[in-house]
Design a protein around this motif. Structure first.
Motif, PDB file in Angstrom:
ATOM      1  N   VAL A   9       0.891  -1.263   0.018  1.00 14.65           N
ATOM      2  CA  VAL A   9      -0.036   0.176  -0.050  1.00 14.65           C
ATOM      3  C   VAL A   9       0.805   1.308  -0.025  1.00 14.65           C
ATOM      4  CG1 VAL A   9      -1.665   1.334   1.329  1.00 14.65           C
ATOM      5  CG2 VAL A   9      -1.928  -1.085   1.055  1.00 14.65           C
ATOM      6  N   ILE A  10       1.893   1.311   0.772  1.00 10.37           N
ATOM      7  CA  ILE A  10       2.927   2.313   0.811  1.00 10.37           C
ATOM      8  C   ILE A  10       3.462   2.612  -0.371  1.00 10.37           C
ATOM      9  CG2 ILE A  10       5.012   3.091   1.889  1.00 10.37           C
ATOM     10  CD1 ILE A  10       4.078   1.906   4.715  1.00 10.37           C
ATOM     11  N   ARG A  11       3.991   1.490  -1.106  1.00  6.15           N
ATOM     12  CA  ARG A  11       4.511   1.694  -2.548  1.00  6.15           C
ATOM     13  C   ARG A  11       3.563   2.279  -3.384  1.00  6.15           C
ATOM     14  NH1 ARG A  11       8.391  -3.023  -4.349  1.00  6.15           N
ATOM     15  NH2 ARG A  11       7.351  -2.175  -6.140  1.00  6.15           N
ATOM     16  N   LEU A  12       2.310   1.717  -3.350  1.00  9.44           N
ATOM     17  CA  LEU A  12       1.096   2.443  -4.113  1.00  9.44           C
ATOM     18  C   LEU A  12       0.909   3.826  -4.098  1.00  9.44           C
ATOM     19  CD1 LEU A  12      -1.366  -0.835  -4.388  1.00  9.44           C
ATOM     20  CD2 LEU A  12       0.188  -0.057  -6.244  1.00  9.44           C
ATOM     21  N   VAL A  13       1.003   4.093  -2.838  1.00  6.51           N
ATOM     22  CA  VAL A  13       0.763   5.487  -2.578  1.00  6.51           C
ATOM     23  C   VAL A  13       1.651   6.359  -2.886  1.00  6.51           C
ATOM     24  CG1 VAL A  13       0.131   7.179  -0.727  1.00  6.51           C
ATOM     25  CG2 VAL A  13      -0.886   4.889  -0.673  1.00  6.51           C
ATOM     26  N   LEU A  14       2.986   6.012  -2.913  1.00  2.00           N
ATOM     27  CA  LEU A  14       4.078   6.638  -3.144  1.00  2.00           C
ATOM     28  C   LEU A  14       4.307   7.009  -4.687  1.00  2.00           C
ATOM     29  CD1 LEU A  14       6.974   5.605  -0.590  1.00  2.00           C
ATOM     30  CD2 LEU A  14       5.999   7.737  -0.873  1.00  2.00           C
ATOM     31  N   ALA A  15       3.883   5.840  -5.424  1.00  2.00           N
ATOM     32  CA  ALA A  15       3.665   5.734  -6.962  1.00  2.00           C
ATOM     33  C   ALA A  15       2.878   6.802  -7.330  1.00  2.00           C
ATOM     34  CB  ALA A  15       3.765   4.315  -7.434  1.00  2.00           C
ATOM     35  N   GLY A  16       1.709   6.724  -6.669  1.00  5.13           N
ATOM     36  CA  GLY A  16       0.480   7.539  -7.228  1.00  5.13           C
ATOM     37  C   GLY A  16       0.976   8.800  -6.959  1.00  5.13           C
ATOM     38  N   LEU A  17       1.430   9.058  -5.950  1.00  2.48           N
ATOM     39  CA  LEU A  17       2.125  10.454  -5.452  1.00  2.48           C
ATOM     40  C   LEU A  17       2.943  10.902  -6.704  1.00  2.48           C
ATOM     41  CD1 LEU A  17       1.797  12.908  -3.331  1.00  2.48           C
ATOM     42  CD2 LEU A  17       3.705  11.829  -2.245  1.00  2.48           C
ATOM     43  N   ILE A  18       3.921  10.349  -7.103  1.00  7.04           N
ATOM     44  CA  ILE A  18       4.790  10.700  -7.992  1.00  7.04           C
ATOM     45  C   ILE A  18       4.157  11.180  -9.449  1.00  7.04           C
ATOM     46  CG2 ILE A  18       6.639   9.812  -9.889  1.00  7.04           C
ATOM     47  CD1 ILE A  18       7.696   8.169  -7.341  1.00  7.04           C
ATOM     48  N   PHE A  19       3.112  10.325  -9.734  1.00  2.00           N
ATOM     49  CA  PHE A  19       2.264  10.575 -10.903  1.00  2.00           C
ATOM     50  C   PHE A  19       1.676  11.831 -10.443  1.00  2.00           C
ATOM     51  CE2 PHE A  19       2.520   6.007 -12.255  1.00  2.00           C
ATOM     52  CZ  PHE A  19       3.485   6.253 -13.685  1.00  2.00           C
ATOM     53  N   HIS A  20       1.105  12.293  -9.591  1.00  2.00           N
ATOM     54  CA  HIS A  20       0.265  13.224  -9.260  1.00  2.00           C
ATOM     55  C   HIS A  20       1.050  14.559  -9.259  1.00  2.00           C
ATOM     56  CE1 HIS A  20      -2.540  15.647  -7.027  1.00  2.00           C
ATOM     57  NE2 HIS A  20      -1.644  16.171  -6.224  1.00  2.00           N
ATOM     58  N   LEU A  21       2.406  14.515  -8.442  1.00  5.92           N
ATOM     59  CA  LEU A  21       3.206  15.663  -8.567  1.00  5.92           C
ATOM     60  C   LEU A  21       3.485  16.140 -10.267  1.00  5.92           C
ATOM     61  CD1 LEU A  21       5.413  14.963  -5.623  1.00  5.92           C
ATOM     62  CD2 LEU A  21       3.483  16.792  -5.772  1.00  5.92           C
ATOM     63  N   VAL A  22       3.781  15.062 -10.977  1.00 13.59           N
ATOM     64  CA  VAL A  22       4.103  15.201 -12.301  1.00 13.59           C
ATOM     65  C   VAL A  22       2.827  15.943 -13.019  1.00 13.59           C
ATOM     66  CG1 VAL A  22       4.541  14.165 -14.480  1.00 13.59           C
ATOM     67  CG2 VAL A  22       6.141  13.613 -12.602  1.00 13.59           C
ATOM     68  N   LEU A  23       1.944  15.327 -12.796  1.00 11.92           N
ATOM     69  CA  LEU A  23       0.672  15.858 -13.633  1.00 11.92           C
ATOM     70  C   LEU A  23       0.142  17.221 -13.202  1.00 11.92           C
ATOM     71  CD1 LEU A  23      -1.446  12.504 -13.862  1.00 11.92           C
ATOM     72  CD2 LEU A  23      -0.387  13.941 -15.769  1.00 11.92           C
ATOM     73  N   LEU A  44      -4.720  11.182 -13.930  1.00 11.29           N
ATOM     74  CA  LEU A  44      -4.195  10.316 -12.814  1.00 11.29           C
ATOM     75  C   LEU A  44      -4.863   8.965 -12.566  1.00 11.29           C
ATOM     76  CD1 LEU A  44      -2.299  10.025 -10.738  1.00 11.29           C
ATOM     77  CD2 LEU A  44      -3.959  10.961  -9.115  1.00 11.29           C
ATOM     78  N   PRO A  45      -6.432   9.026 -12.549  1.00 11.41           N
ATOM     79  CA  PRO A  45      -7.139   7.700 -12.572  1.00 11.41           C
ATOM     80  C   PRO A  45      -6.834   6.833 -13.802  1.00 11.41           C
ATOM     81  CG  PRO A  45      -8.799   9.464 -11.739  1.00 11.41           C
ATOM     82  CD  PRO A  45      -7.384  10.073 -12.091  1.00 11.41           C
ATOM     83  N   ALA A  46      -7.037   7.776 -14.900  1.00 10.95           N
ATOM     84  CA  ALA A  46      -6.844   6.840 -16.033  1.00 10.95           C
ATOM     85  C   ALA A  46      -5.555   6.056 -16.242  1.00 10.95           C
ATOM     86  CB  ALA A  46      -7.089   7.870 -17.656  1.00 10.95           C
ATOM     87  N   VAL A  47      -4.284   7.089 -15.744  1.00 14.29           N
ATOM     88  CA  VAL A  47      -3.032   6.443 -15.930  1.00 14.29           C
ATOM     89  C   VAL A  47      -2.753   5.307 -14.958  1.00 14.29           C
ATOM     90  CG1 VAL A  47      -0.596   6.905 -15.290  1.00 14.29           C
ATOM     91  CG2 VAL A  47      -1.998   8.538 -16.796  1.00 14.29           C
ATOM     92  N   LEU A  48      -3.424   5.454 -13.766  1.00  9.47           N
ATOM     93  CA  LEU A  48      -3.065   4.539 -12.752  1.00  9.47           C
ATOM     94  C   LEU A  48      -4.020   3.284 -13.047  1.00  9.47           C
ATOM     95  CD1 LEU A  48      -2.983   6.497  -9.372  1.00  9.47           C
ATOM     96  CD2 LEU A  48      -1.148   5.679 -10.932  1.00  9.47           C
ATOM     97  N   LEU A  49      -5.320   3.281 -13.483  1.00 14.10           N
ATOM     98  CA  LEU A  49      -5.916   2.064 -13.874  1.00 14.10           C
ATOM     99  C   LEU A  49      -5.605   1.681 -15.098  1.00 14.10           C
ATOM    100  CD1 LEU A  49      -9.775   3.753 -13.061  1.00 14.10           C
ATOM    101  CD2 LEU A  49      -8.423   1.853 -11.554  1.00 14.10           C
ATOM    102  N   GLY A  50      -5.047   2.309 -15.829  1.00 14.61           N
ATOM    103  CA  GLY A  50      -4.603   1.762 -17.033  1.00 14.61           C
ATOM    104  C   GLY A  50      -3.213   0.880 -16.851  1.00 14.61           C
ATOM    105  N   LEU A  51      -2.648   1.263 -16.096  1.00 14.77           N
ATOM    106  CA  LEU A  51      -1.142   0.584 -15.864  1.00 14.77           C
ATOM    107  C   LEU A  51      -1.649  -0.478 -15.111  1.00 14.77           C
ATOM    108  CD1 LEU A  51       1.205   3.536 -14.721  1.00 14.77           C
ATOM    109  CD2 LEU A  51       1.399   2.114 -16.711  1.00 14.77           C
ATOM    110  N   GLY A 158     -12.945   1.675 -16.132  1.00 15.33           N
ATOM    111  CA  GLY A 158     -12.899   3.011 -15.306  1.00 15.33           C
ATOM    112  C   GLY A 158     -11.552   3.820 -16.060  1.00 15.33           C
ATOM    113  N   THR A 159     -10.645   2.956 -16.941  1.00 16.28           N
ATOM    114  CA  THR A 159      -9.790   3.533 -17.598  1.00 16.28           C
ATOM    115  C   THR A 159     -10.345   4.248 -18.987  1.00 16.28           C
ATOM    116  OG1 THR A 159      -8.127   2.038 -17.134  1.00 16.28           O
ATOM    117  CG2 THR A 159      -7.677   3.267 -19.052  1.00 16.28           C
ATOM    118  N   VAL A 160     -11.345   3.577 -19.752  1.00 16.53           N
ATOM    119  CA  VAL A 160     -11.961   4.153 -20.738  1.00 16.53           C
ATOM    120  C   VAL A 160     -12.703   5.353 -20.211  1.00 16.53           C
ATOM    121  CG1 VAL A 160     -13.658   3.888 -22.534  1.00 16.53           C
ATOM    122  CG2 VAL A 160     -11.861   2.110 -21.952  1.00 16.53           C
ATOM    123  N   LEU A 161     -13.431   5.377 -19.181  1.00 14.43           N
ATOM    124  CA  LEU A 161     -14.303   6.243 -18.657  1.00 14.43           C
ATOM    125  C   LEU A 161     -13.469   7.704 -18.330  1.00 14.43           C
ATOM    126  CD1 LEU A 161     -17.096   7.268 -17.789  1.00 14.43           C
ATOM    127  CD2 LEU A 161     -16.454   6.439 -15.494  1.00 14.43           C
TER     128      LEU A 161
END
Length: 181
Positions: A9-23, A44-51, A158-161
């Motif tokens: 969970v910590i890794r997922l949150v940190l990885a999501g935070l990196i994408f958040h900061l870039v976007l 952000l949700p499209a990128v994370l769900l797509g990955l 969700g990715t498509v949406l």
């Protein structure tokens, strides 16, 4: 929560935070506020769900390479925009401003010295590589999520949406079309 699950969970949150900061990276000094950190980028949700949907494999690697390249380029262009707005009060135009890079290097070397100018250039390149490496790691974290088939189907939907929502909003903001608000 078990230590292994907590680590995931910590890794997922940190990885999501990196994408958040870039976007959410601002391209204008006026946009550099603490409130900007609270903005939810529609991509952000499209990128994370797509990955999550692409998983591991050859296709996943190609998608990650393309995603990291595009997001790194966006970071570089937003940074160039920020610098241009700060110094010349206008945005960065890659076609017109790229020839000015040599002049900028000469100006920096003349005002700070060749060693400091070289250090600044190397520092910029290293920062760009660090951003790309962080994005590569973050995308890898999200592609390694293993979940049930039904959850992957929902993630694909969700990715498509979310991709559709992001495209609709960008088109509306650029005045290509108007959305009923």
């Amino acid at each position: 929560m078990k230590p292994d699950k907590l680590r995931i969970v910590i890794r997922l949150v940190l990885a999501g935070l990196i994408f958040h900061l870039v976007l959410i990276q601002p391209n204008h000094p006026a946009a550099m506020t603490w409130e900007a950190l609270l903005v939810l980028p529609l991509e952000l949700p499209a990128v994370l769900l797509g990955l999550m949907v692409v998983g591991n494999g050859r296709l996943s690697t190609l998608i990650r390479i393309a995603l990291v390249a595009v997001l790194t380029l966006i970071v570089v262009l937003k940074t160039a925009d920020y610098v241009m707005f700060t110094s010349l009060n206008r945005g960065f135009n890659p076609v017109a401003d790229l020839p000015l890079v040599a002049s900028l290097v000469h100006l920096t070397a003349g005002s700070m010295g060749l060693a400091m100018a070289s250090l600044a250039i190397v520092g910029s390149l290293v920062a760009t590589v660090i951003v790309a490496a962080a994005l590569w790691w973050a995308s890898g974290v999200w592609t390694t999520i293993s979940t049930k088939r039904a959850t992957l189907r929902l993630a694909a939907i969700g990715t498509v949406l979310f991709t559709g929502i992001a495209i609709a909003e960008v088109g509306h903001a650029m005045r290509y079309w108007s959305l009923p608000i």
